[in-house]
Enzyme design. Structure first.
Site, PDB file in Angstrom:
ATOM      1  N   SER A   1     227.479 111.844 113.307  1.00 40.02           N
ATOM      2  CA  SER A   1     226.077 111.717 112.912  1.00 40.02           C
ATOM      3  C   SER A   1     225.916 110.464 112.062  1.00 40.02           C
ATOM      4  O   SER A   1     226.859 110.027 111.391  1.00 40.02           O
ATOM      5  CB  SER A   1     225.633 112.942 112.100  1.00 40.02           C
ATOM      6  OG  SER A   1     224.406 112.714 111.454  1.00 40.02           O
TER       7      SER A   1
ATOM      8  N   TYR B   1     226.652 117.933 104.838  1.00 35.11           N
ATOM      9  CA  TYR B   1     226.713 117.581 106.259  1.00 35.11           C
ATOM     10  C   TYR B   1     227.346 116.203 106.438  1.00 35.11           C
ATOM     11  O   TYR B   1     228.184 115.999 107.322  1.00 35.11           O
ATOM     12  CB  TYR B   1     225.310 117.613 106.857  1.00 35.11           C
ATOM     13  CG  TYR B   1     225.276 117.414 108.353  1.00 35.11           C
ATOM     14  CD1 TYR B   1     225.773 118.386 109.208  1.00 35.11           C
ATOM     15  CD2 TYR B   1     224.745 116.253 108.909  1.00 35.11           C
ATOM     16  CE1 TYR B   1     225.747 118.215 110.592  1.00 35.11           C
ATOM     17  CE2 TYR B   1     224.707 116.075 110.286  1.00 35.11           C
ATOM     18  CZ  TYR B   1     225.204 117.057 111.117  1.00 35.11           C
ATOM     19  OH  TYR B   1     225.175 116.870 112.484  1.00 35.11           O
TER      20      TYR B   1
END
Length: 246
Positions: free
Chosen positions: A144, A157
């Site tokens: 990501s 995250y």
């Protein structure tokens, strides 16, 4: 079907929805037999129906990736049945929580790390020997942009995805002289349930669909891929090269 993966064995985690679901269907459409791994049985069955309707083949694997021994059993089963694995896509993951670092509960931190990082390491540990037995093993680890932007409140995250990229880079360096190619992928903002969870006020129609994003990832699974140890940026449509310090 175009048949670019005829006779090859693929495995995709998080295959019941989103990018993983679309990618599993596309790989099957290229001729691969796809092991579709996810917790949600209903989603897997719907995927299987679509794959079969297009004359593809799949094996459904209802599995919680926190069942680490289950991952090992899956690797053993694939070895017994096929003796190899040609394509591995580590797609499954969870957002965790968007929060100031000091406010993240220990149980949330630990579960997110276990899901996004420890389970990926366990998968690598189980599937690496199978991928090395392929004449063109391909590993794709989903990352990501959060791994690099490290925006406020995204620490958990971001940390997990940075860890996954580090695993991918080291794995690629370890296997440079083999037929295995290992790369990470930054899919960018995509119309998925996780994105909606993270950005509830965003208009999903402004984002590319999971199908559109998955289609751009398929070439990383093909036998003619030469690149390894890189990050593929879907929005830019190219690999970003990591620089290894001396």
């Amino acid at each position: 079907m175009t048949g670019r993966l005829d006779g090859r064995i693929a495995l995709v985690t998080g295959a019941s929805r989103g990018i993983g679901c679309e990618l599993a269907e596309l790989l099957a459409g290229e001729g691969a037999h796809v092991y579709c791994v996810a917790r949600t049985v209903g989603g897997l069955e719907e995927l299987d129906d679509r794959i079969k309707a297009a004359s593809g083949s799949a094996t459904l694997v209802p599995l919680d990736l926190l069942d680490f021994e289950g991952i090992d059993r899956l690797g053993a089963a694939i070895y017994e049945r096929h003796g190899k694995l040609d394509v591995f896509v580590a797609n499954a993951g969870m957002l965790g929580v968007l929060s100031p670092i000091g406010h993240i509960e220990a149980k949330t931190f630990e579960k997110t790390m276990a899901t996004n990082v420890t389970s990926v390491w366990r998968q690598i540990r189980s599937f690496d020997p199978l991928l090395r037995r392929s004449d063109a093993g391909r590993a794709i680890l989903m990352s990501s942009g959060a791994a690099h932007s490290a925006k406020a409140y995204w620490s958990l995250y971001a940390a997990t995805k940075a860890s996954v990229e580090a695993l991918a880079k080291s794995w690629a360096n370890e296997t440079q002289k083999t037929a295995l190619r290992v790369n990470s992928v930054n899919p960018g903002a995509t119309r998925t349930k996780m994105r909606a969870q993270a950005m509830p006020g965003e208009d999903p129609e402004t984002l590319p669909s999971a199908r559109e994003v998955a289609a751009k990832i398929v070439p990383l699974a093909l036998p003619d891929l030469a690149e390894t140890g890189h990050l593929f940026d879907v929005r830019k449509g190219r690999f970003l090269t990591y620089h290894n310090p001396d």
